[in-house]
Design an enzyme around this catalytic site. Structure first.
Site, PDB file in Angstrom:
ATOM      1  N   CYS A   1      16.917  -6.850  45.734  1.00 42.92           N
ATOM      2  CA  CYS A   1      17.519  -6.995  44.646  1.00 42.92           C
ATOM      3  C   CYS A   1      16.370  -7.424  43.686  1.00 42.92           C
ATOM      4  O   CYS A   1      15.367  -7.801  44.197  1.00 42.92           O
ATOM      5  CB  CYS A   1      18.246  -8.401  45.246  1.00 42.92           C
ATOM      6  SG  CYS A   1      18.039  -9.603  44.280  1.00 42.92           S
TER       7      CYS A   1
ATOM      8  N   ASP B   1      21.329  -7.438  49.824  1.00 42.73           N
ATOM      9  CA  ASP B   1      21.444  -7.801  47.734  1.00 42.73           C
ATOM     10  C   ASP B   1      22.366  -8.983  47.982  1.00 42.73           C
ATOM     11  O   ASP B   1      22.709  -9.347  48.620  1.00 42.73           O
ATOM     12  CB  ASP B   1      21.739  -6.380  47.507  1.00 42.73           C
ATOM     13  CG  ASP B   1      22.017  -6.602  45.649  1.00 42.73           C
ATOM     14  OD1 ASP B   1      20.442  -7.951  44.991  1.00 42.73           O
ATOM     15  OD2 ASP B   1      23.091  -6.971  44.703  1.00 42.73           O
ATOM     16  N   SER B   2      22.555  -9.783  46.348  1.00 39.27           N
ATOM     17  CA  SER B   2      23.049 -11.181  46.022  1.00 39.27           C
ATOM     18  C   SER B   2      24.520  -9.829  46.207  1.00 39.27           C
ATOM     19  O   SER B   2      25.398 -11.268  46.489  1.00 39.27           O
ATOM     20  CB  SER B   2      22.644 -11.238  45.006  1.00 39.27           C
ATOM     21  OG  SER B   2      23.219 -10.595  43.923  1.00 39.27           O
TER      22      SER B   2
ATOM     23  N   HIS C   1      22.248  -4.100  40.354  1.00 42.82           N
ATOM     24  CA  HIS C   1      23.556  -3.928  38.924  1.00 42.82           C
ATOM     25  C   HIS C   1      23.900  -3.230  38.459  1.00 42.82           C
ATOM     26  O   HIS C   1      25.462  -2.211  37.792  1.00 42.82           O
ATOM     27  CB  HIS C   1      24.299  -5.335  39.689  1.00 42.82           C
ATOM     28  CG  HIS C   1      24.164  -6.323  40.483  1.00 42.82           C
ATOM     29  ND1 HIS C   1      23.986  -6.828  41.534  1.00 42.82           N
ATOM     30  CD2 HIS C   1      26.021  -6.899  41.010  1.00 42.82           C
ATOM     31  CE1 HIS C   1      24.727  -7.635  42.324  1.00 42.82           C
ATOM     32  NE2 HIS C   1      25.615  -7.360  41.815  1.00 42.82           N
TER      33      HIS C   1
ATOM     34  N   GLU D   1      30.667  -7.179  39.381  1.00 39.82           N
ATOM     35  CA  GLU D   1      31.575  -7.430  40.064  1.00 39.82           C
ATOM     36  C   GLU D   1      32.531  -7.765  39.721  1.00 39.82           C
ATOM     37  O   GLU D   1      33.559  -7.793  40.841  1.00 39.82           O
ATOM     38  CB  GLU D   1      30.648  -9.180  40.599  1.00 39.82           C
ATOM     39  CG  GLU D   1      29.107  -8.787  41.490  1.00 39.82           C
ATOM     40  CD  GLU D   1      29.009  -8.614  42.398  1.00 39.82           C
ATOM     41  OE1 GLU D   1      30.260  -8.679  43.622  1.00 39.82           O
ATOM     42  OE2 GLU D   1      27.487  -7.847  43.101  1.00 39.82           O
TER      43      GLU D   1
ATOM     44  N   CYS E   1      17.700  -4.875  37.801  1.00 37.37           N
ATOM     45  CA  CYS E   1      18.814  -5.422  38.729  1.00 37.37           C
ATOM     46  C   CYS E   1      19.718  -3.705  39.367  1.00 37.37           C
ATOM     47  O   CYS E   1      20.159  -2.973  38.390  1.00 37.37           O
ATOM     48  CB  CYS E   1      19.548  -6.537  37.491  1.00 37.37           C
ATOM     49  SG  CYS E   1      20.460  -6.874  38.535  1.00 37.37           S
TER      50      CYS E   1
HETATM   51  N1  DGL Z   1      21.404  -6.988  42.482  1.00 42.95           N
HETATM   52  C1  DGL Z   1      20.648  -8.755  41.846  1.00 42.95           C
HETATM   53  C2  DGL Z   1      19.380  -8.298  41.269  1.00 42.95           C
HETATM   54  O1  DGL Z   1      18.999  -7.134  40.844  1.00 42.95           O
HETATM   55  C3  DGL Z   1      21.341  -9.301  41.427  1.00 42.95           C
HETATM   56  C4  DGL Z   1      21.221 -10.154  41.370  1.00 42.95           C
HETATM   57  C5  DGL Z   1      22.237 -11.626  41.021  1.00 42.95           C
HETATM   58  O2  DGL Z   1      22.724 -11.828  41.716  1.00 42.95           O
HETATM   59  O3  DGL Z   1      21.924 -11.975  40.174  1.00 42.95           O
HETATM   60  O4  DGL Z   1      18.648  -9.064  40.516  1.00 42.95           O
END
Ligand code: DGL
Length: 279
Positions: free
Chosen positions: A83, A20-21, A196, A162, A194
Site C-alpha cells: 500500500c 493493503d487497505s 489499486h 473497489e 497506489c
Molecule cells: N492501495 C492503497 C495505496 O496503494 C490504496 C489507498 C487507499 O486505501 O486509499 O495507497
C-alpha cells in the site's frame, strides 16, 4: 557443508505477509505468486476501513500497527506493505514494530521509474495522503538529484476500483480530469503510486500521451522481495506447494470478482476477520 538449523528451516517455510487497505495489494500478490511460486502468502485487505488515502496520518499509522501485529501473530517471515499510503505515512512504525524484514512499495516504484525515464520528468499519481506525504519526491530526489517530479492526487480512483468500475466511461472521464495538468508537464514516465491503480491501467493509458511509460511498482516490489529473501537465506526450499490465505475485514460485494480478475483465479480461503478480536 553447514547443515541448516531446524529453527532456520522453519522460518524459511513460513508465509510472506502482505497487506493493503483493500484489494489493491492483490496486484503485488499476483507478482509475488509469479516471481516466488514456492512461497506461501497471507494477505490482509482492510476492506472495512478502505480507503486509507483520505484519512489522517495518525489513523493510517494506527491501522498499519494493528495489521503488522496481526501478521506477526500469524508467524510470517517477511512483511510486504503493498500500500503506497501506508508506505508513505507509516513505514517507520511498521519497521519499528516488526521482528521480520519489511519492504514497502515506494523505493521499488521509484527505482523502476528512474530506469525507464529518459528525460527525468516523472509524474506520480496516488491517494491524497500519499501525495501530501511527498515520499516519492524525496525518494526520487535522493536517488537522482536532477529529477523533476510532478504529483497529482486521484482520490476517486480507489472507490471506483473497489466498486469494480474498471472499464467504465466514468472512470475514463475522471482520469482525464485528474491527469490533464500532469500531461502539460511533459513527463515521460508516470508512477502508479497506489496499488489499486494497475487495475485501471488500461483506462489510464487511454488518457496519457502514448509515449509515456507507466510504472506499476508491483513487479519491482516482487523482484526486491525475492532479492532480500535470497540474501537473508529465507527462500522457501521445502518443495511443498505454496498455501495462499486471504483475510479481509469485511466482504465487499465485488471482492471475489475483482480478486479473480487480479489473480487470474478464484482465490480460495478468503476469510473475514476482525482485527479488534485478534490483537
Ligand atoms: N492501495 C492503497 C495505496 O496503494 C490504496 C489507498 C487507499 O486505501 O486509499 O495507497
Amino acid at each position: 557443508m553447514i547443515k541448516p538449523s531446524p529453527a532456520n528451516l522453519d522460518l524459511k517455510n513460513r508465509p510472506i505477509g502482505v497487506f493493503d487497505s483493500g484489494l489493491g495489494g492483490l496486484t503485488v500478490v499476483n507478482q509475488l505468486m509469479h516471481y516466488l511460486p514456492q512461497e506461501s502468502i497471507i494477505y490482509f485487505g482492510d476492506t472495512a476501513r478502505v480507503p486509507y488515502g483520505t484519512k489522517s496520518p495518525e489513523t493510517i499509522r494506527k491501522f498499519a500497527i494493528q495489521i503488522t501485529q496481526y501478521l506477526q501473530s500469524q508467524g510470517v517471515k517477511f512483511i510486504v506493505v503493498a500500500c503506497n499510503t501506508v508506505s508513505s505515512v507509516a513505514m517507520e512504525n511498521v519497521i519499528e514494530l516488526s521482528s521480520v524484514p519489511v519492504i514497502g512499495v515506494i523505493q521499488p516504484g521509484a527505482r523502476a521509474a528512474l530506469e525507464k525515464s529518459k528525460i527525468r520528468r516523472i509524474g506520480v499519481i496516488g491517494t491524497s495522503a500519499t501525495v501530501a506525504a511527498g515520499k516519492y519526491n524525496s525518494v526520487l530526489l535522493s536517488m537522482a538529484p536532477d529529477v523533476a517530479v510532478f504529483s497529482q492526487a486521484c482520490p476517486l480512483f480507489v472507490p471506483l476500483v473497489e466498486e469494480g468500475w474498471i472499464d467504465s466511461e466514468v472512470t475514463e472521464m475522471v482520469a482525464r480530469i485528474y491527469l490533464e495538468s500532469l500531461m502539460r508537464q511533459s513527463i515521460d514516465t508516470l508512477i502508479l503510486g497506489c496499488t489499486h491503480y494497475p487495475i485501471i491501467k488500461e483506462t489510464i493509458k487511454k488518457v496519457v500521451d502514448g509515449d509515456v511509460e507507466i510504472v506499476d511498482s508491483a513487479i519491482q516490489t516482487a523482484l526486491e522481495v525475492r532479492e532480500v529473501l535470497s540474501s537473508k537465506n529465507l527462500l522457501n526450499a521445502s518443495g511443498t506447494p505454496p498455501k495462499y490465505q486471504f483475510y479481509v475485514s469485511d466482504f465487499p460485494q465485488k471482492f471475489e470478482d475483482i480478486a479473480r480478475r487480479l489473480l487470474g483465479q478464484t482465490p480460495e480461503n478468503i476469510r473475514r476477520i476482525s482485527l479488534d478480536d485478534c490483537v
